[in-house]
Write an enzyme that holds these catalytic residues in place. Sequence first.
Site, PDB file in Angstrom:
ATOM      1  N   TYR A 260      17.660  29.461   8.133  1.00 38.04           N
ATOM      2  CA  TYR A 260      16.525  30.250   8.634  1.00 38.04           C
ATOM      3  C   TYR A 260      16.571  30.331  10.163  1.00 38.04           C
ATOM      4  O   TYR A 260      16.787  29.337  10.839  1.00 38.04           O
ATOM      5  CB  TYR A 260      15.204  29.620   8.204  1.00 38.04           C
ATOM      6  CG  TYR A 260      14.873  29.856   6.751  1.00 38.04           C
ATOM      7  CD1 TYR A 260      14.662  31.144   6.264  1.00 38.04           C
ATOM      8  CD2 TYR A 260      14.773  28.784   5.883  1.00 38.04           C
ATOM      9  CE1 TYR A 260      14.357  31.354   4.934  1.00 38.04           C
ATOM     10  CE2 TYR A 260      14.463  28.990   4.538  1.00 38.04           C
ATOM     11  CZ  TYR A 260      14.255  30.274   4.076  1.00 38.04           C
ATOM     12  OH  TYR A 260      13.957  30.480   2.752  1.00 38.04           O
TER      13      TYR A 260
ATOM     14  N   ARG B 191     -10.004  -0.275  15.511  1.00 33.32           N
ATOM     15  CA  ARG B 191      -9.936   0.465  14.265  1.00 33.32           C
ATOM     16  C   ARG B 191     -10.954  -0.206  13.346  1.00 33.32           C
ATOM     17  O   ARG B 191     -12.119   0.179  13.382  1.00 33.32           O
ATOM     18  CB  ARG B 191      -8.496   0.458  13.721  1.00 33.32           C
ATOM     19  CG  ARG B 191      -8.199   1.595  12.786  1.00 33.32           C
ATOM     20  CD  ARG B 191      -6.734   1.651  12.390  1.00 33.32           C
ATOM     21  NE  ARG B 191      -6.262   0.433  11.743  1.00 33.32           N
ATOM     22  CZ  ARG B 191      -5.036   0.290  11.234  1.00 33.32           C
ATOM     23  NH1 ARG B 191      -4.162   1.277  11.302  1.00 33.32           N
ATOM     24  NH2 ARG B 191      -4.673  -0.829  10.650  1.00 33.32           N
TER      25      ARG B 191
ATOM     26  N   MET C 141      13.147  24.239   2.347  1.00 30.35           N
ATOM     27  CA  MET C 141      12.336  23.489   1.385  1.00 30.35           C
ATOM     28  C   MET C 141      13.211  22.702   0.400  1.00 30.35           C
ATOM     29  O   MET C 141      12.906  21.560   0.059  1.00 30.35           O
ATOM     30  CB  MET C 141      11.431  24.451   0.608  1.00 30.35           C
ATOM     31  CG  MET C 141      10.423  23.734  -0.267  1.00 30.35           C
ATOM     32  SD  MET C 141       9.376  24.868  -1.193  1.00 30.35           S
ATOM     33  CE  MET C 141       8.382  25.599   0.093  1.00 30.35           C
TER      34      MET C 141
ATOM     35  N   LYS D 222       0.844  -1.208   0.000  1.00 26.69           N
ATOM     36  CA  LYS D 222       0.000   0.000   0.000  1.00 26.69           C
ATOM     37  C   LYS D 222       0.873   1.250   0.000  1.00 26.69           C
ATOM     38  O   LYS D 222       2.092   1.165   0.218  1.00 26.69           O
ATOM     39  CB  LYS D 222      -0.901  -0.028   1.241  1.00 26.69           C
ATOM     40  CG  LYS D 222      -0.119  -0.009   2.551  1.00 26.69           C
ATOM     41  CD  LYS D 222      -0.968  -0.467   3.722  1.00 26.69           C
ATOM     42  CE  LYS D 222      -0.163  -0.423   5.015  1.00 26.69           C
ATOM     43  NZ  LYS D 222      -0.881  -1.051   6.133  1.00 26.69           N
TER      44      LYS D 222
HETATM   45  C1  LIG Z   1      -0.002  -1.972   6.745  1.00 23.95           C
HETATM   46  C2  LIG Z   1      -0.543  -3.272   7.234  1.00 23.95           C
HETATM   47  C3  LIG Z   1       0.294  -4.384   7.389  1.00 23.95           C
HETATM   48  C4  LIG Z   1       1.792  -4.326   7.219  1.00 23.95           C
HETATM   49  O1  LIG Z   1       2.378  -3.713   8.344  1.00 23.95           O
HETATM   50  P1  LIG Z   1       3.964  -3.680   8.559  1.00 23.95           P
HETATM   51  O2  LIG Z   1       4.109  -3.153   9.937  1.00 23.95           O
HETATM   52  O3  LIG Z   1       4.523  -2.751   7.532  1.00 23.95           O
HETATM   53  O4  LIG Z   1       4.457  -5.070   8.397  1.00 23.95           O
HETATM   54  C5  LIG Z   1      -0.297  -5.593   7.729  1.00 23.95           C
HETATM   55  N1  LIG Z   1      -1.626  -5.690   7.932  1.00 23.95           N
HETATM   56  C6  LIG Z   1      -2.463  -4.629   7.820  1.00 23.95           C
HETATM   57  C7  LIG Z   1      -3.920  -4.801   8.071  1.00 23.95           C
HETATM   58  C8  LIG Z   1      -1.938  -3.387   7.485  1.00 23.95           C
HETATM   59  O5  LIG Z   1      -2.761  -2.336   7.395  1.00 23.95           O
END
Ligand SMILES: *Cc1c(COP(=O)(O)O)cnc(C)c1O
Length: 359
Positions: free
Chosen positions: A252, A127, A300, A32
């Site tokens: 800065y 969640r 930046m 993701k």
């Molecule tokens: C993002 C995610 C993972 C992977 O998590 P890591 O800590 O990067 O291994 C696994 N399961 C779910 C449901 C996630 O949202």
Amino acid sequence: MVSATIDTSALRHNLNVVRQWAPKSRVMAVIKANAYGHGLVAVARALESTDAFAVARVDEGLALRSAGVDTPTVLLEGVFDRDQLDAAAAANFELVVHTSEQIELLRTAAAGVRFKVWLKLDSGMNRLGFKGTAFGAAHAALSALESVRSPVNLFTHLASADLPELPSTAEQLALFAATAGALPGERSLENSAAMLSFPDAQADWVRPGLLLYGVSPFAGSIGADYGLRPVMTLHSHVIAVKELSPGEKVGYGGDWTAIRPTRLAVAAVGYGDGYPRSLASGAPVMVNGERAGLAGRVSMDMIGIDVTHLRRPPALGDSVVLWGEGLPVEEIAVWADTIPYELLCGISQRVAVTYDSGH
Ligand SMILES: *Cc1c(COP(=O)(O)O)cnc(C)c1O
């Protein structure tokens, strides 16, 4: 000017390491958020020997399919409307189901559509997922749907697996075990931290993300401690070098003051590239392979680096590494008061990502 080099051989190496740790499980490689900033499609191609991919959003999955990646793909949040449901059916995605609205949506699926689904138990993270008796009711409702392939598979997520000394993970695992009981279906519970800390619950499918990118999920350690190799190296170059007298200030707000005759290198990288502004002076930066310290605030497009002590005085165009090979992103995350995930995901569109099989 700023580039992120992605070592695809390190990705494959890390997948092999993950398989050695979870030899009885299949691997759902989590890609993701543009594969944690590493590039969704290129990472998917490098990891094509995985058993499945997991993404958060429908669009991420569709980008895989458009690129010709037809590996099984799980939508970790499922679908939220009819368009997404139809797209998911056409793309043959697997769905996490965590609300009764999603069950109702599945009831409306076109005739002949059959999804592999993962029913999510909220085992304590609060969640996503069904809790308590609602889980049983959801399981019964899903199992009766024609659009759901039998059996329903079982899924949960652990909130604190990176802190194995806390009792909460054992409590979540126990609740999952009690709820899943003798139900049929595959089980998936563990992200990177969990599969290392609680190997007994690796079950049918592990879900590593961070480990694949060569990064430790635990504070105080780095990926190399687990035999992993960093995948992303963020680079830039020196664009100016100057000599400062004691008392002169840098950047800065004049936040950093030279206390002795100082050689300062200016590198072309800043928060516009995703290099965090929260980094304090002294944070490590590698110049020509030697460690130096950030001097003054991150701008930046630029940073100042105190290079007074380097054996070889830097010249214009010399290499600057912000994190990656030789400078663990875990270490930079501590300096930035964040986690490696955020740094990796946060590189900006301006950064040129290049793929190199490295070693
Ligand atoms: C993002 C995610 C993972 C992977 O998590 P890591 O800590 O990067 O291994 C696994 N399961 C779910 C449901 C996630 O949202």
